[in-house]
Design a protein around this motif. Structure first.
Motif, PDB file in Angstrom:
ATOM      1  N   THR A 115       0.834  -1.205   0.000  1.00  0.00           N
ATOM      2  CA  THR A 115       0.000   0.000   0.000  1.00  0.00           C
ATOM      3  C   THR A 115       0.871   1.258   0.000  1.00  0.00           C
ATOM      4  N   GLY A 116       1.971   1.229   0.724  1.00  0.00           N
ATOM      5  CA  GLY A 116       2.886   2.377   0.731  1.00  0.00           C
ATOM      6  C   GLY A 116       3.517   2.617  -0.623  1.00  0.00           C
ATOM      7  N   ALA A 117       3.893   1.542  -1.299  1.00  0.00           N
ATOM      8  CA  ALA A 117       4.503   1.671  -2.626  1.00  0.00           C
ATOM      9  C   ALA A 117       3.495   2.196  -3.643  1.00  0.00           C
ATOM     10  N   ILE A 118       2.240   1.779  -3.538  1.00  0.00           N
ATOM     11  CA  ILE A 118       1.211   2.277  -4.454  1.00  0.00           C
ATOM     12  C   ILE A 118       1.043   3.789  -4.261  1.00  0.00           C
ATOM     13  N   VAL A 119       1.021   4.248  -3.020  1.00  0.00           N
ATOM     14  CA  VAL A 119       0.920   5.687  -2.755  1.00  0.00           C
ATOM     15  C   VAL A 119       2.130   6.415  -3.353  1.00  0.00           C
ATOM     16  N   ALA A 120       3.299   5.780  -3.292  1.00  0.00           N
ATOM     17  CA  ALA A 120       4.525   6.375  -3.845  1.00  0.00           C
ATOM     18  C   ALA A 120       4.648   6.190  -5.363  1.00  0.00           C
ATOM     19  N   LYS A 121       3.647   5.553  -5.980  1.00  0.00           N
ATOM     20  CA  LYS A 121       3.656   5.255  -7.425  1.00  0.00           C
ATOM     21  C   LYS A 121       4.821   4.347  -7.812  1.00  0.00           C
ATOM     22  N   ASP A 122       5.256   3.518  -6.886  1.00  0.00           N
ATOM     23  CA  ASP A 122       6.361   2.583  -7.137  1.00  0.00           C
ATOM     24  C   ASP A 122       5.781   1.217  -7.493  1.00  0.00           C
ATOM     25  N   LEU A 123       5.564   0.996  -8.785  1.00  0.00           N
ATOM     26  CA  LEU A 123       4.940  -0.246  -9.226  1.00  0.00           C
ATOM     27  C   LEU A 123       5.892  -1.434  -9.241  1.00  0.00           C
ATOM     28  N   SER A 124       7.151  -1.229  -8.907  1.00  0.00           N
ATOM     29  CA  SER A 124       8.057  -2.375  -8.806  1.00  0.00           C
ATOM     30  C   SER A 124       7.598  -3.322  -7.696  1.00  0.00           C
ATOM     31  N   ILE A 125       6.769  -2.823  -6.783  1.00  0.00           N
ATOM     32  CA  ILE A 125       6.237  -3.654  -5.705  1.00  0.00           C
ATOM     33  C   ILE A 125       5.391  -4.800  -6.256  1.00  0.00           C
ATOM     34  N   LEU A 126       4.771  -4.595  -7.413  1.00  0.00           N
ATOM     35  CA  LEU A 126       3.939  -5.648  -7.990  1.00  0.00           C
ATOM     36  C   LEU A 126       4.767  -6.901  -8.259  1.00  0.00           C
ATOM     37  N   ASP A 127       5.996  -6.718  -8.739  1.00  0.00           N
ATOM     38  CA  ASP A 127       6.868  -7.862  -9.017  1.00  0.00           C
ATOM     39  C   ASP A 127       7.228  -8.626  -7.748  1.00  0.00           C
ATOM     40  N   GLU A 128       7.281  -7.929  -6.636  1.00  0.00           N
ATOM     41  CA  GLU A 128       7.627  -8.558  -5.359  1.00  0.00           C
ATOM     42  C   GLU A 128       6.435  -9.257  -4.707  1.00  0.00           C
ATOM     43  N   ILE A 129       5.260  -8.708  -4.882  1.00  0.00           N
ATOM     44  CA  ILE A 129       4.081  -9.195  -4.167  1.00  0.00           C
ATOM     45  C   ILE A 129       3.322 -10.279  -4.934  1.00  0.00           C
ATOM     46  N   PHE A 130       3.173 -10.129  -6.238  1.00  0.00           N
ATOM     47  CA  PHE A 130       2.291 -11.008  -6.996  1.00  0.00           C
ATOM     48  C   PHE A 130       3.027 -12.151  -7.678  1.00  0.00           C
ATOM     49  N   ASP A 131       2.399 -13.313  -7.650  1.00  0.00           N
ATOM     50  CA  ASP A 131       2.882 -14.489  -8.372  1.00  0.00           C
ATOM     51  C   ASP A 131       2.620 -14.264  -9.862  1.00  0.00           C
ATOM     52  N   LYS A 132       3.543 -14.669 -10.693  1.00  0.00           N
ATOM     53  CA  LYS A 132       3.446 -14.363 -12.126  1.00  0.00           C
ATOM     54  C   LYS A 132       2.921 -15.511 -12.979  1.00  0.00           C
ATOM     55  N   ASP A 133       2.345 -16.537 -12.369  1.00  0.00           N
ATOM     56  CA  ASP A 133       1.781 -17.635 -13.151  1.00  0.00           C
ATOM     57  C   ASP A 133       0.741 -17.063 -14.116  1.00  0.00           C
ATOM     58  N   PRO A 134       0.830 -17.388 -15.423  1.00  0.00           N
ATOM     59  CA  PRO A 134      -0.095 -16.801 -16.398  1.00  0.00           C
ATOM     60  C   PRO A 134      -1.557 -17.185 -16.194  1.00  0.00           C
ATOM     61  N   GLY A 135      -1.833 -18.217 -15.402  1.00  0.00           N
ATOM     62  CA  GLY A 135      -3.211 -18.624 -15.165  1.00  0.00           C
ATOM     63  C   GLY A 135      -3.856 -17.955 -13.967  1.00  0.00           C
ATOM     64  N   ASN A 136      -3.113 -17.172 -13.212  1.00  0.00           N
ATOM     65  CA  ASN A 136      -3.686 -16.507 -12.050  1.00  0.00           C
ATOM     66  C   ASN A 136      -4.750 -15.506 -12.482  1.00  0.00           C
ATOM     67  N   VAL A 137      -5.797 -15.400 -11.662  1.00  0.00           N
ATOM     68  CA  VAL A 137      -6.919 -14.514 -11.966  1.00  0.00           C
ATOM     69  C   VAL A 137      -7.092 -13.533 -10.819  1.00  0.00           C
ATOM     70  N   PHE A 138      -7.275 -12.253 -11.177  1.00  0.00           N
ATOM     71  CA  PHE A 138      -7.441 -11.189 -10.198  1.00  0.00           C
ATOM     72  C   PHE A 138      -8.703 -10.399 -10.553  1.00  0.00           C
ATOM     73  N   TYR A 139      -9.392  -9.888  -9.533  1.00  0.00           N
ATOM     74  CA  TYR A 139     -10.570  -9.049  -9.739  1.00  0.00           C
ATOM     75  C   TYR A 139     -10.307  -7.709  -9.058  1.00  0.00           C
ATOM     76  N   ASP A 140     -10.250  -6.665  -9.865  1.00  0.00           N
ATOM     77  CA  ASP A 140     -10.000  -5.326  -9.353  1.00  0.00           C
ATOM     78  C   ASP A 140     -11.341  -4.619  -9.148  1.00  0.00           C
ATOM     79  N   ILE A 141     -11.313  -3.451  -8.514  1.00  0.00           N
ATOM     80  CA  ILE A 141     -12.565  -2.755  -8.223  1.00  0.00           C
ATOM     81  C   ILE A 141     -13.290  -2.297  -9.475  1.00  0.00           C
ATOM     82  N   ASN A 142     -12.574  -2.081 -10.567  1.00  0.00           N
ATOM     83  CA  ASN A 142     -13.201  -1.570 -11.782  1.00  0.00           C
ATOM     84  C   ASN A 142     -13.412  -2.613 -12.869  1.00  0.00           C
ATOM     85  N   GLU A 143     -12.704  -3.725 -12.785  1.00  0.00           N
ATOM     86  CA  GLU A 143     -12.850  -4.729 -13.830  1.00  0.00           C
ATOM     87  C   GLU A 143     -12.283  -6.071 -13.387  1.00  0.00           C
TER      88      GLU A 143
END
Length: 159
Positions: free
Chosen positions: A35-63
């Protein structure tokens, strides 16, 4: 020699539990870092937090469904490009249940967004996040976030 080995063993027995981080605490810390990295606009956090398996499914607030990490990354890139996220925190109701190398995180969150023309809005939401241990790190392999709808004002005389 025996005394040195014994002392070293004693230090290791005391130090190892202190170094080993409880899974729940590790996930809480990663969530706070995210959450701190998102506020700082540091999207490199995504690589650290999320698994990159191509079959993973995510649901965001808008889509959703967002299938695969690249799609998730595009949505977060748009979020921090189109808005300034000035605050983003999970609330104290956040719970984490750990079962071996799997964990479930659920709770509500609050985010403050500022549009390019300076208007601010507060978004309240909730999320269910599934974690697993991958390559020695806790990583998100599924999340489902939604906006909490406002509660209507009670009608006069209604309980």
């Amino acid at each position: 020699m025996k005394k040195t080995v014994f002392s070293l063993l004693l230090v290791m027995l005391v130090a190892v539990p202190a170094m080993a981080q409880e899974p729940e605490q590790a996930i809480r810390e990663k969530t706070k870092k995210f959450t701190g990295a998102i506020v700082a606009k540091d999207l490199s956090i995504l690589d650290e937090i999320f698994d990159k398996d191509p079959g993973n499914v995510f649901y965001d607030i808008n889509e959703g469904p967002l299938v695969g990490f690249p799609r998730l990354k595009r949505v977060w890139t748009a979020a921090v490009t189109n808005f300034t996220i000035s605050a983003f925190d999970f609330n104290p109701d956040m719970r984490i249940w750990v079962n071996g190398d799997q964990a479930v995180q659920a709770g509500s969150w609050k985010q403050t967004q500022v549009t390019k023309d300076g208007r601010s809005r507060e978004i309240l939401g909730r999320a269910t996040i599934l974690w697993h241990m991958s390559e020695g790190q806790w990583r998100v392999w599924h999340y489902h976030a939604s906006i909490t709808p406002p509660r209507p004002a009670p009608r006069p005389g209604a309980e």
